[in-house]
Design an enzyme around this catalytic site. Sequence first.
Site, PDB file in Angstrom:
ATOM      1  N   GLU A 133       0.881  -1.184   0.000  1.00  0.00           N
ATOM      2  CA  GLU A 133       0.000   0.000   0.000  1.00  0.00           C
ATOM      3  C   GLU A 133       0.908   1.220   0.000  1.00  0.00           C
ATOM      4  O   GLU A 133       1.579   1.481   0.996  1.00  0.00           O
ATOM      5  CB  GLU A 133      -0.879   0.007   1.260  1.00  0.00           C
ATOM      6  CG  GLU A 133      -1.842  -1.157   1.368  1.00  0.00           C
ATOM      7  CD  GLU A 133      -3.011  -1.043   0.413  1.00  0.00           C
ATOM      8  OE1 GLU A 133      -3.250   0.055  -0.127  1.00  0.00           O
ATOM      9  OE2 GLU A 133      -3.677  -2.058   0.190  1.00  0.00           O
ATOM     10  N   CYS A 193      -2.386   9.067   3.338  1.00  0.00           N
ATOM     11  CA  CYS A 193      -2.049   8.607   1.974  1.00  0.00           C
ATOM     12  C   CYS A 193      -3.112   9.058   0.989  1.00  0.00           C
ATOM     13  O   CYS A 193      -2.815   9.317  -0.178  1.00  0.00           O
ATOM     14  CB  CYS A 193      -1.899   7.094   1.944  1.00  0.00           C
ATOM     15  SG  CYS A 193      -3.310   6.238   2.639  1.00  0.00           S
ATOM     16  N   GLU A 229       4.046  13.624  -4.380  1.00  0.00           N
ATOM     17  CA  GLU A 229       3.341  13.547  -3.098  1.00  0.00           C
ATOM     18  C   GLU A 229       3.932  14.584  -2.136  1.00  0.00           C
ATOM     19  O   GLU A 229       5.134  14.590  -1.884  1.00  0.00           O
ATOM     20  CB  GLU A 229       3.475  12.143  -2.501  1.00  0.00           C
ATOM     21  CG  GLU A 229       2.587  11.945  -1.283  1.00  0.00           C
ATOM     22  CD  GLU A 229       2.691  10.540  -0.682  1.00  0.00           C
ATOM     23  OE1 GLU A 229       3.813  10.059  -0.481  1.00  0.00           O
ATOM     24  OE2 GLU A 229       1.635   9.939  -0.410  1.00  0.00           O
TER      25      GLU A 229
HETATM   26  P1  NAD Z   1       8.333   4.884   4.683  1.00  0.00           P
HETATM   27  O1  NAD Z   1       8.261   4.126   3.410  1.00  0.00           O
HETATM   28  O2  NAD Z   1       9.469   5.805   4.896  1.00  0.00           O
HETATM   29  O3  NAD Z   1       8.357   3.874   5.931  1.00  0.00           O
HETATM   30  C1  NAD Z   1       7.348   2.904   6.124  1.00  0.00           C
HETATM   31  C2  NAD Z   1       7.929   1.746   6.941  1.00  0.00           C
HETATM   32  O4  NAD Z   1       8.921   1.089   6.159  1.00  0.00           O
HETATM   33  C3  NAD Z   1       8.613   2.175   8.231  1.00  0.00           C
HETATM   34  O5  NAD Z   1       8.358   1.219   9.240  1.00  0.00           O
HETATM   35  C4  NAD Z   1      10.080   2.164   7.843  1.00  0.00           C
HETATM   36  O6  NAD Z   1      10.967   1.976   8.930  1.00  0.00           O
HETATM   37  C5  NAD Z   1      10.115   0.967   6.913  1.00  0.00           C
HETATM   38  N1  NAD Z   1      11.249   0.970   5.982  1.00  0.00           N
HETATM   39  C6  NAD Z   1      11.954   2.030   5.518  1.00  0.00           C
HETATM   40  N2  NAD Z   1      12.933   1.614   4.679  1.00  0.00           N
HETATM   41  C7  NAD Z   1      12.823   0.263   4.603  1.00  0.00           C
HETATM   42  C8  NAD Z   1      13.543  -0.729   3.889  1.00  0.00           C
HETATM   43  N3  NAD Z   1      14.558  -0.426   3.095  1.00  0.00           N
HETATM   44  N4  NAD Z   1      13.156  -2.015   4.022  1.00  0.00           N
HETATM   45  C9  NAD Z   1      12.112  -2.354   4.826  1.00  0.00           C
HETATM   46  N5  NAD Z   1      11.411  -1.446   5.536  1.00  0.00           N
HETATM   47  C10 NAD Z   1      11.761  -0.155   5.423  1.00  0.00           C
HETATM   48  O7  NAD Z   1       6.935   5.638   4.818  1.00  0.00           O
HETATM   49  P2  NAD Z   1       6.446   6.630   5.987  1.00  0.00           P
HETATM   50  O8  NAD Z   1       7.152   7.949   5.857  1.00  0.00           O
HETATM   51  O9  NAD Z   1       6.480   5.921   7.289  1.00  0.00           O
HETATM   52  O10 NAD Z   1       4.903   6.824   5.603  1.00  0.00           O
HETATM   53  C11 NAD Z   1       4.454   7.779   4.688  1.00  0.00           C
HETATM   54  C12 NAD Z   1       4.210   7.164   3.335  1.00  0.00           C
HETATM   55  O11 NAD Z   1       3.303   6.086   3.478  1.00  0.00           O
HETATM   56  C13 NAD Z   1       3.571   8.107   2.348  1.00  0.00           C
HETATM   57  O12 NAD Z   1       4.154   7.932   1.077  1.00  0.00           O
HETATM   58  C14 NAD Z   1       2.112   7.652   2.332  1.00  0.00           C
HETATM   59  O13 NAD Z   1       1.408   7.965   1.153  1.00  0.00           O
HETATM   60  C15 NAD Z   1       2.260   6.194   2.510  1.00  0.00           C
HETATM   61  N6  NAD Z   1       1.024   5.617   3.036  1.00  0.00           N
HETATM   62  C16 NAD Z   1       0.273   4.819   2.225  1.00  0.00           C
HETATM   63  C17 NAD Z   1      -0.933   4.307   2.693  1.00  0.00           C
HETATM   64  C18 NAD Z   1      -1.797   3.406   1.842  1.00  0.00           C
HETATM   65  O14 NAD Z   1      -2.677   2.755   2.391  1.00  0.00           O
HETATM   66  N7  NAD Z   1      -1.588   3.325   0.536  1.00  0.00           N
HETATM   67  C19 NAD Z   1      -1.360   4.616   3.987  1.00  0.00           C
HETATM   68  C20 NAD Z   1      -0.555   5.437   4.781  1.00  0.00           C
HETATM   69  C21 NAD Z   1       0.648   5.929   4.304  1.00  0.00           C
END
Ligand code: NAD
Length: 486
Positions: free
Chosen positions: A242, A276, A375
């Site tokens: 997602e 999101c 975004e």
């Molecule tokens: P992010 O991708 O930076 O982090 C999300 C998670 O992934 C965190 O737990 C992080 O520690 C982990 N992570 C980071 N790098 C990783 C790697 N290399 N391998 C494995 N895990 C890793 O996102 P964020 O800043 O926490 O959240 C915001 C983003 O999430 C925005 O882009 C938003 O649109 C998206 N989002 C999407 C939805 C949806 O349902 N589509 C819902 C909420 C947020």
Amino acid sequence: MYIHGKKTQGKATESIAVLNPATEETLSEAWRGTAADVESAVAAAKSAFDGWRKTPANQRAGMMHQAASNMREHHQELVELLTREEGKPIPENQEEVWWTEETLDYYAELGRHQRGLVLPPGDPAQFNFVLEEPWGVVGCIIPWNYPLLLLAWKLAPALAAGNTVVIKPSEFTPLTTLRMIEVAFDHFPPGVVNVVTGYGVEVGEPLVLHPDVRMIAFTGSLATGQRIATLAAPMMKKLHLELGGKDAMVIGPDVDIKVATRGLAYSALLNAGQVCTSTERVYVHESLYPQFTEELAEFVSSLRLGNGMDEGTDIGPMLRGHFREKVESHVADALKGGARAVVGGGRPTEFDRGFFYQPTVLVDVNHSMKIMSEETFGPVIPLMAYKDFDEAIRLANDSPYGLGASLMSNDPKLVKRFFENVQAGTVWINDPLTDNFAGPFGGMKMSGLGRELGEAGYQEFVQVKHVHWDMEAQVKEYWYPYGKEG
Ligand code: NAD
């Protein structure tokens, strides 16, 4: 952390400070987990799997209902901790914790009503059927903006389907997750639910790469989703992704301006625009553009920015300084390209601490600007006028993302044209950003793979097995040897 039914420091030797985004003060610390902790958590989840998958579905459902009920006993505590940790106002966290409790109840029931299929056989002696089986150990990697809700949308169907889980919360918001698991899931068999805190590269990647983790359920940014997909591809793991969005809202020519401006402000500024499915681009019919802009500006100016813990706060801080800097860079790029801020456009002056950004309305924007193409994830509402409805749909679809899209209109012809032609996983008409437990949620195009919620959200957590059973056990004429009597 929480491994094999116990709170633990694991093998961690360092911790990560968790800040309150409204005050920038350290709220608490969480252990900086390591690959060795992932190893322990996956081993615990693997050892619990066979027992959990064979636990009758009604007993699993009972434990999930119990978890929901335990959460309700700690509801207010979780709401307040989440507000301090994530920043959004109390009413929004009331909603998030309520949704989490209800999701556990929803999937408890859905899980025990699931069934496979019996198929028409190719021969009367055959019995063909399809079983739905859990994947095994599921890694759940969660972002910070809705730490409990987005966890529940994975955890609840995963458990209901008989999987065991290792949760990796965001390094920014691990506290409420840990507290929720501690107070609500303690009656589960040890190892069914595990939490490893820490950074993405140090904990998330080992989880993605672990050979005993068969499925990764991830919510987060497109860049991280791409990284996870790249790591997981050689191991053929099941991925449920997602990702980000750049959701459009189209304002039809027939709207009541008061209703439309209020709906837009909610969908763009909820959680300081850090949703999101936040509305990040707005297309207003030219006939009402001037009046719409004026009324929106007046309403947005009346909203109260503040600490999410304070009564009457409408909009809280952003999560961290670097997320605010991204918003600032998008706004600066738009202003440089000729846009104007009719409200906000910078940091508020009334706070000396906290990652606040003024709710902002921009006009004179176009699609060459970052604010309309990337975004932003902040409290900014960019407005563009359109002449005819086809143009509005073309503009709404002009994005690599396809998470959600909204229309404000009660003209059935426009509504039909909109939902038939807009490329988005969820389409909201007159009520943006409202979810439904039974309604599948997820993205088209680069916003992700798979769906959460509803039956579709359960199906992600099972793999099907076709069983072909010949009950007569006779030599078949189509077996070897060919061309002579057998
Ligand atoms: P992010 O991708 O930076 O982090 C999300 C998670 O992934 C965190 O737990 C992080 O520690 C982990 N992570 C980071 N790098 C990783 C790697 N290399 N391998 C494995 N895990 C890793 O996102 P964020 O800043 O926490 O959240 C915001 C983003 O999430 C925005 O882009 C938003 O649109 C998206 N989002 C999407 C939805 C949806 O349902 N589509 C819902 C909420 C947020």
